[in-house]
Design an enzyme around this catalytic site. Structure first.
Site, short mmCIF file in Angstrom:
data_model
loop_
_atom_site.label_atom_id
_atom_site.label_comp_id
_atom_site.label_asym_id
_atom_site.label_seq_id
_atom_site.Cartn_x
_atom_site.Cartn_y
_atom_site.Cartn_z
N HIS A 19 39.45 44.50 30.72
CA HIS A 19 38.85 44.39 32.28
C HIS A 19 37.50 44.10 32.18
O HIS A 19 37.14 43.39 33.12
CB HIS A 19 38.98 45.97 32.98
N ASP B 140 45.46 38.15 36.45
CA ASP B 140 46.22 39.06 35.63
C ASP B 140 45.90 38.68 34.18
O ASP B 140 45.55 37.52 33.98
CB ASP B 140 47.74 38.76 35.94
N GLY B 141 46.34 39.64 33.19
CA GLY B 141 46.19 39.46 31.86
C GLY B 141 45.52 40.21 31.10
O GLY B 141 45.00 39.64 29.95
N GLY C 25 45.05 43.28 30.16
CA GLY C 25 45.67 44.06 29.08
C GLY C 25 46.07 43.37 27.92
O GLY C 25 46.01 43.94 26.92
N ARG D 63 47.80 32.38 40.02
CA ARG D 63 48.00 33.67 39.20
C ARG D 63 47.75 33.27 37.64
O ARG D 63 48.38 32.38 37.16
CB ARG D 63 49.45 34.06 39.39
N LEU E 202 29.64 31.04 50.55
CA LEU E 202 31.03 31.79 50.21
C LEU E 202 31.43 32.86 50.95
O LEU E 202 30.59 33.99 50.91
CB LEU E 202 31.35 31.64 48.71
C1 FPP Z 1 45.35 42.89 35.81
O1 FPP Z 1 45.26 42.75 34.51
C2 FPP Z 1 43.80 43.05 36.47
C3 FPP Z 1 43.70 44.06 37.03
C4 FPP Z 1 44.52 45.33 37.54
C5 FPP Z 1 42.33 44.33 37.36
C6 FPP Z 1 41.41 43.15 37.74
C7 FPP Z 1 39.84 43.71 37.64
C8 FPP Z 1 38.96 42.93 37.08
C9 FPP Z 1 39.05 41.52 36.55
C10 FPP Z 1 37.59 43.68 36.84
C11 FPP Z 1 36.52 43.03 37.77
C12 FPP Z 1 36.85 42.74 39.01
C13 FPP Z 1 35.83 42.69 39.94
C14 FPP Z 1 36.32 42.31 41.35
C15 FPP Z 1 34.59 43.31 39.71
P1 FPP Z 1 46.22 43.79 33.76
O2 FPP Z 1 45.76 44.95 33.38
O3 FPP Z 1 47.47 43.87 34.51
O4 FPP Z 1 46.81 43.06 32.38
P2 FPP Z 1 48.32 42.93 32.02
O5 FPP Z 1 49.22 42.40 32.89
O6 FPP Z 1 48.10 41.96 30.67
O7 FPP Z 1 48.47 44.54 31.14
#
Ligand code: FPP
Length: 245
Positions: free
Chosen positions: A38, A21-22, A24, A189, A132
Site C-alpha cells: 500500500h 489494484d494489486g 497485496g 484497472r 485537476l
Molecule cells: C488494492 O490493492 C488497493 C487498496 C485497497 C488501497 C489503495 C490505496 C493506495 C494505493 C494507497 C494510497 C492511496 C491514496 C489515495 C493516498 P489490494 O490490497 O486489493 O491488492 P491485492 O488484490 O493484490 O491483494
C-alpha cells in the site's frame, strides 16, 4: 516519438477513473508485508495526479477505499487509514502548488475523525484551485450510493417535493455522490483483474474499460499514457453505427 507526444490533446477524456489494484500481490511477490504494498502505491498516485494535471485532464477519480474494504483485517484497515492521512498531509503543499482541487465521494462519515479533519482541511484549502479535480473514493461503493439516492428521492416523494414522472436521468444524477462531476470516459484497472467491484456502476455506462496486468505499485506515467492512447484509438459509438459518427 514518446507515448506522451503521441497523445492527441484534443481527444483526451475529461474524466478518468482508476481502480488501483494489486498492492497485496506486489508485496507478496517481494516477500514483504502487505502494508508496504500500500505504501508503495503512493508513488503511482503522485504520478497519475501529476500526469493528469500536465495533460489538462479535468477529473481523476481514484478508488482508494471501498465499503467492502472495512471487512479487511483490523491491522490492514488501520494501516490504510494511517497511510491515507499521512499522504494527505505530505501531499498538501504539492497539491496546492499544482492547482489541484480535492473532492471525496463515499460514506466519509465512516472514516475516523482525525482523517475526516485532514481531508476537510485539504478540501477547504484547495477549493479555489482551477486545475485537476482529484476525487478520492473513500468508503465508497456504488450500491451504497444508488440506494442512498433512491432513499432520498423516496423521502422527497413522500414529502410531495418530487413526482415520479418528473424524475429524469439528469435529476437522478443530482442525488448521486458524483453530482456536478461528468461521467468517466475511461476506467482503468490494474493488476489483471477484469471486474468493476462496485465502482461507479451508474456513471460508467459509456466508459471505455482498460485493464492492465501491471500491479498498482508498478504503475507509472508511461503506463497511464499507454491507457490514454488506447482510449484515443477506440471508436466510441454510444449505441450508433460507425457511419453515423
Ligand atoms: C488494492 O490493492 C488497493 C487498496 C485497497 C488501497 C489503495 C490505496 C493506495 C494505493 C494507497 C494510497 C492511496 C491514496 C489515495 C493516498 P489490494 O490490497 O486489493 O491488492 P491485492 O488484490 O493484490 O491483494
Amino acid at each position: 516519438m514518446s507515448l506522451k507526444e503521441k497523445l492527441n490533446p484534443d481527444k483526451l477524456p475529461k474524466h478518468v477513473a482508476i481502480i488501483m489494484d494489486g498492492n497485496g500481490r506486489w508485496a507478496r511477490k517481494k516477500g514483504v508485508a502487505r502494508v508496504l504494498g500500500h505504501r508503495s502505491g503512493v508513488t503511482p498516485v503522485r504520478e497519475v495526479v501529476e500526469a493528469s494535471g500536465e495533460l489538462g485532464i479535468q477529473y481523476l477519480t481514484l478508488y482508494a477505499f471501498s465499503t467492502e474494504n472495512w471487512g479487511r483485517p483490523v491491522e490492514e484497515v488501520k494501516a490504510l487509514m494511517g497511510l491515507l492521512v499521512a499522504t494527505v498531509k505530505n501531499e498538501t503543499a504539492r497539491l496546492v502548488k499544482n492547482n489541484v482541487r480535492l473532492h471525496t465521494i463515499g460514506d466519509v462519515g465512516m472514516l475516523p475523525e482525525s482523517i475526516r479533519k485532514e481531508i476537510d482541511h485539504l478540501i477547504e484549502k484547495t477549493k479555489n484551485n482551477t486545475g485537476l479535480n482529484l476525487v478520492l473514493a473513500l468508503s465508497y461503493s456504488s450500491r451504497w450510493e444508488i440506494l442512498k439516492a433512491v432513499r432520498a428521492i423516496m423521502d422527497e416523494a413522500s414529502a410531495g417535493k418530487i413526482k415520479s414522472e418528473d424524475l429524469t436521468q439528469e435529476i437522478f444524477g443530482n442525488y448521486l455522490e458524483t453530482k456536478n462531476i461528468p461521467d468517466p470516459e475511461l476506467l482503468i484497472r490494474t493488476s489483471g483483474e477484469q471486474r468493476i467491484s462496485n465502482f461507479l456502476l451508474y456513471q460508467i455506462a459509456y466508459a471505455e474499460l482498460y485493464f492492465t496486468p501491471k500491479l498498482w505499485p508498478d504503475f507509472r506515467k508511461e503506463d497511464y499514457y499507454a491507457a490514454l492512447l488506447e482510449f484515443q484509438n477506440r471508436e466510441r459509438r454510444f449505441g450508433k453505427t460507425s457511419e453515423q459518427l
